[in-house]
Scaffold this motif. Structure first.
Motif, PDB file in Angstrom:
ATOM      1  N   ASP A  22      10.681   0.110  -5.769  1.00 48.50           N
ATOM      2  CA  ASP A  22      10.396  -0.770  -4.646  1.00 48.50           C
ATOM      3  C   ASP A  22      11.249  -0.428  -3.428  1.00 48.50           C
ATOM      4  O   ASP A  22      11.308  -1.188  -2.482  1.00 48.50           O
ATOM      5  CB  ASP A  22      10.570  -2.243  -5.043  1.00 48.50           C
ATOM      6  N   ASP A  23      11.861   0.758  -3.462  1.00 44.80           N
ATOM      7  CA  ASP A  23      12.645   1.156  -2.303  1.00 44.80           C
ATOM      8  C   ASP A  23      11.720   1.678  -1.208  1.00 44.80           C
ATOM      9  O   ASP A  23      10.539   1.903  -1.408  1.00 44.80           O
ATOM     10  CB  ASP A  23      13.702   2.194  -2.668  1.00 44.80           C
ATOM     11  N   LYS A  24      12.269   1.861  -0.073  1.00 48.90           N
ATOM     12  CA  LYS A  24      11.491   2.285   1.100  1.00 48.90           C
ATOM     13  C   LYS A  24      11.580   3.789   1.335  1.00 48.90           C
ATOM     14  O   LYS A  24      11.243   4.274   2.386  1.00 48.90           O
ATOM     15  CB  LYS A  24      11.993   1.551   2.351  1.00 48.90           C
ATOM     16  N   ARG A  25      12.018   4.553   0.326  1.00 50.92           N
ATOM     17  CA  ARG A  25      12.232   5.988   0.518  1.00 50.92           C
ATOM     18  C   ARG A  25      11.094   6.836  -0.043  1.00 50.92           C
ATOM     19  O   ARG A  25      11.292   7.992  -0.372  1.00 50.92           O
ATOM     20  CB  ARG A  25      13.551   6.393  -0.115  1.00 50.92           C
ATOM     21  N   TRP A  26       9.892   6.325  -0.130  1.00 44.67           N
ATOM     22  CA  TRP A  26       8.765   7.054  -0.690  1.00 44.67           C
ATOM     23  C   TRP A  26       8.362   8.243   0.175  1.00 44.67           C
ATOM     24  O   TRP A  26       7.669   9.136  -0.273  1.00 44.67           O
ATOM     25  CB  TRP A  26       7.564   6.128  -0.913  1.00 44.67           C
ATOM     26  N   TRP A  27       8.811   8.285   1.385  1.00 45.62           N
ATOM     27  CA  TRP A  27       8.433   9.338   2.328  1.00 45.62           C
ATOM     28  C   TRP A  27       9.430  10.497   2.370  1.00 45.62           C
ATOM     29  O   TRP A  27       9.214  11.469   3.091  1.00 45.62           O
ATOM     30  CB  TRP A  27       8.300   8.730   3.725  1.00 45.62           C
ATOM     31  N   VAL A  28      10.531  10.432   1.591  1.00 39.58           N
ATOM     32  CA  VAL A  28      11.606  11.424   1.706  1.00 39.58           C
ATOM     33  C   VAL A  28      11.139  12.837   1.323  1.00 39.58           C
ATOM     34  O   VAL A  28      11.338  13.782   2.088  1.00 39.58           O
ATOM     35  CB  VAL A  28      12.835  10.998   0.872  1.00 39.58           C
ATOM     36  N   LEU A  29      10.538  13.012   0.130  1.00 46.08           N
ATOM     37  CA  LEU A  29      10.099  14.350  -0.287  1.00 46.08           C
ATOM     38  C   LEU A  29       9.069  14.938   0.685  1.00 46.08           C
ATOM     39  O   LEU A  29       9.229  16.084   1.126  1.00 46.08           O
ATOM     40  CB  LEU A  29       9.554  14.335  -1.715  1.00 46.08           C
TER      41      LEU A  29
ATOM     42  N   GLY B  34       2.294   6.642   0.238  1.00 48.53           N
ATOM     43  CA  GLY B  34       2.047   5.464   1.068  1.00 48.53           C
ATOM     44  C   GLY B  34       1.023   4.528   0.446  1.00 48.53           C
ATOM     45  O   GLY B  34       1.216   3.307   0.407  1.00 48.53           O
ATOM     46  N   VAL B  35      -0.073   5.094  -0.064  1.00 49.97           N
ATOM     47  CA  VAL B  35      -1.111   4.271  -0.702  1.00 49.97           C
ATOM     48  C   VAL B  35      -0.560   3.604  -1.961  1.00 49.97           C
ATOM     49  O   VAL B  35      -0.776   2.410  -2.190  1.00 49.97           O
ATOM     50  CB  VAL B  35      -2.370   5.112  -1.025  1.00 49.97           C
ATOM     51  N   LEU B  36       0.165   4.360  -2.791  1.00 49.99           N
ATOM     52  CA  LEU B  36       0.733   3.767  -4.001  1.00 49.99           C
ATOM     53  C   LEU B  36       1.741   2.671  -3.666  1.00 49.99           C
ATOM     54  O   LEU B  36       1.775   1.629  -4.326  1.00 49.99           O
ATOM     55  CB  LEU B  36       1.393   4.832  -4.876  1.00 49.99           C
ATOM     56  N   SER B  37       2.545   2.883  -2.652  1.00 47.19           N
ATOM     57  CA  SER B  37       3.514   1.874  -2.238  1.00 47.19           C
ATOM     58  C   SER B  37       2.806   0.604  -1.775  1.00 47.19           C
ATOM     59  O   SER B  37       3.191  -0.502  -2.151  1.00 47.19           O
ATOM     60  CB  SER B  37       4.393   2.432  -1.120  1.00 47.19           C
ATOM     61  N   LEU B  38       1.764   0.773  -1.001  1.00 46.78           N
ATOM     62  CA  LEU B  38       0.977  -0.363  -0.522  1.00 46.78           C
ATOM     63  C   LEU B  38       0.322  -1.109  -1.686  1.00 46.78           C
ATOM     64  O   LEU B  38       0.387  -2.338  -1.769  1.00 46.78           O
ATOM     65  CB  LEU B  38      -0.085   0.125   0.466  1.00 46.78           C
ATOM     66  N   ARG B  39      -0.289  -0.364  -2.603  1.00 47.09           N
ATOM     67  CA  ARG B  39      -0.934  -0.986  -3.757  1.00 47.09           C
ATOM     68  C   ARG B  39       0.088  -1.667  -4.664  1.00 47.09           C
ATOM     69  O   ARG B  39      -0.162  -2.746  -5.183  1.00 47.09           O
ATOM     70  CB  ARG B  39      -1.717   0.060  -4.550  1.00 47.09           C
ATOM     71  N   ALA B  40       1.238  -1.048  -4.865  1.00 44.00           N
ATOM     72  CA  ALA B  40       2.271  -1.626  -5.726  1.00 44.00           C
ATOM     73  C   ALA B  40       2.810  -2.918  -5.125  1.00 44.00           C
ATOM     74  O   ALA B  40       3.062  -3.889  -5.849  1.00 44.00           O
ATOM     75  CB  ALA B  40       3.405  -0.631  -5.943  1.00 44.00           C
ATOM     76  N   ARG B  41       2.953  -2.946  -3.808  1.00 44.02           N
ATOM     77  CA  ARG B  41       3.437  -4.158  -3.145  1.00 44.02           C
ATOM     78  C   ARG B  41       2.496  -5.330  -3.385  1.00 44.02           C
ATOM     79  O   ARG B  41       2.931  -6.462  -3.529  1.00 44.02           O
ATOM     80  CB  ARG B  41       3.571  -3.913  -1.653  1.00 44.02           C
ATOM     81  N   SER B  42       1.193  -5.060  -3.446  1.00 41.01           N
ATOM     82  CA  SER B  42       0.234  -6.140  -3.664  1.00 41.01           C
ATOM     83  C   SER B  42       0.289  -6.648  -5.105  1.00 41.01           C
ATOM     84  O   SER B  42      -0.186  -7.745  -5.381  1.00 41.01           O
ATOM     85  CB  SER B  42      -1.185  -5.681  -3.323  1.00 41.01           C
ATOM     86  N   LEU B  43       0.857  -5.872  -6.020  1.00 45.13           N
ATOM     87  CA  LEU B  43       0.984  -6.312  -7.414  1.00 45.13           C
ATOM     88  C   LEU B  43       2.297  -7.044  -7.670  1.00 45.13           C
ATOM     89  O   LEU B  43       2.452  -7.674  -8.714  1.00 45.13           O
ATOM     90  CB  LEU B  43       0.891  -5.116  -8.374  1.00 45.13           C
ATOM     91  N   ARG B  44       3.234  -6.923  -6.750  1.00 47.59           N
ATOM     92  CA  ARG B  44       4.530  -7.574  -6.926  1.00 47.59           C
ATOM     93  C   ARG B  44       4.510  -8.942  -6.256  1.00 47.59           C
ATOM     94  O   ARG B  44       3.999  -9.106  -5.164  1.00 47.59           O
ATOM     95  CB  ARG B  44       5.640  -6.746  -6.286  1.00 47.59           C
ATOM     96  N   ALA B  45       5.105  -9.906  -6.899  1.00 50.98           N
ATOM     97  CA  ALA B  45       5.258 -11.226  -6.303  1.00 50.98           C
ATOM     98  C   ALA B  45       6.409 -11.177  -5.296  1.00 50.98           C
ATOM     99  O   ALA B  45       7.282 -10.317  -5.392  1.00 50.98           O
ATOM    100  CB  ALA B  45       5.543 -12.251  -7.384  1.00 50.98           C
TER     101      ALA B  45
END
Length: 175
Positions: A29-36, A142-153
């Protein structure tokens, strides 16, 4: 940087990504998904081989098309991956048969673009391929991060779950 270095970086990233896409992996859930993808873009931007100086317009067109293919492939990859929440609130992902089809389609189109470049006499080094790969990974993450956020409360647990204190109060209200 040499073409051999770029080829090794591309091969290593593709191998890592392919192996990891079909094994369950936790989405942080970190914001570093764009690093690689960012590192790959920096590496490729530092190389002058992305555009052929003798065919700048055509090589820019092929580079742009490759970036679009990378973005579309990455987004398709992110949307076809299976996501599920764990009871502890973490979200997991794994590639599906649809993911394989998206990958195959993206690789086919990317190979066709490279072939068109060769037929037109355009010399695009590994930097163009690295940029396309970075765009794909950026879109997927980005898409996975967005989708994962919608699954987290909002409180960090699985979506739709009540915080423990609220669940306990609701239970006491029924007793």
């Amino acid at each position: 940087m040499s073409a051999l270095f770029h080829a090794l970086v591309i091969a290593a990233v593709v191998a890592l990504v392919v192996v990891r896409q079909f094994t369950a992996q936790r989405i942080g859930d970190d914001k570093r998904w764009w690093v690689l993808p960012g590192i790959l873009l920096i590496i490729s931007a530092r190389n002058d081989g992305a555009l052929d100086p003798h065919h700048e317009a055509l090589s820019a067109l092929i580079l742009g098309a490759g970036l679009v293919v990378g973005l579309v492939t990455g987004a398709g990859w992110g949307w076809t991956a299976r996501l599920w929440p764990d009871p502890d609130g973490s979200v997991w992902t794994r590639g599906t048969k649809g993911t394989v089809l998206v990958w195959a389609g993206g690789l086919t189109i990317r190979a066709a673009l490279a072939g068109a470049g060769v037929l037109l006499g355009i010399d695009q080094g590994a930097a163009a391929l690295t940029m396309s790969l970075a765009a794909m990974l950026l879109a997927r993450s980005g898409v996975l991060s967005l989708r994962a956020r919608s699954l987290r409360a909002p409180h960090g647990g699985p979506a739709g779950a009540m915080p423990l204190q609220s669940a306990h109060a609701a239970w006491e209200g029924h007793a």
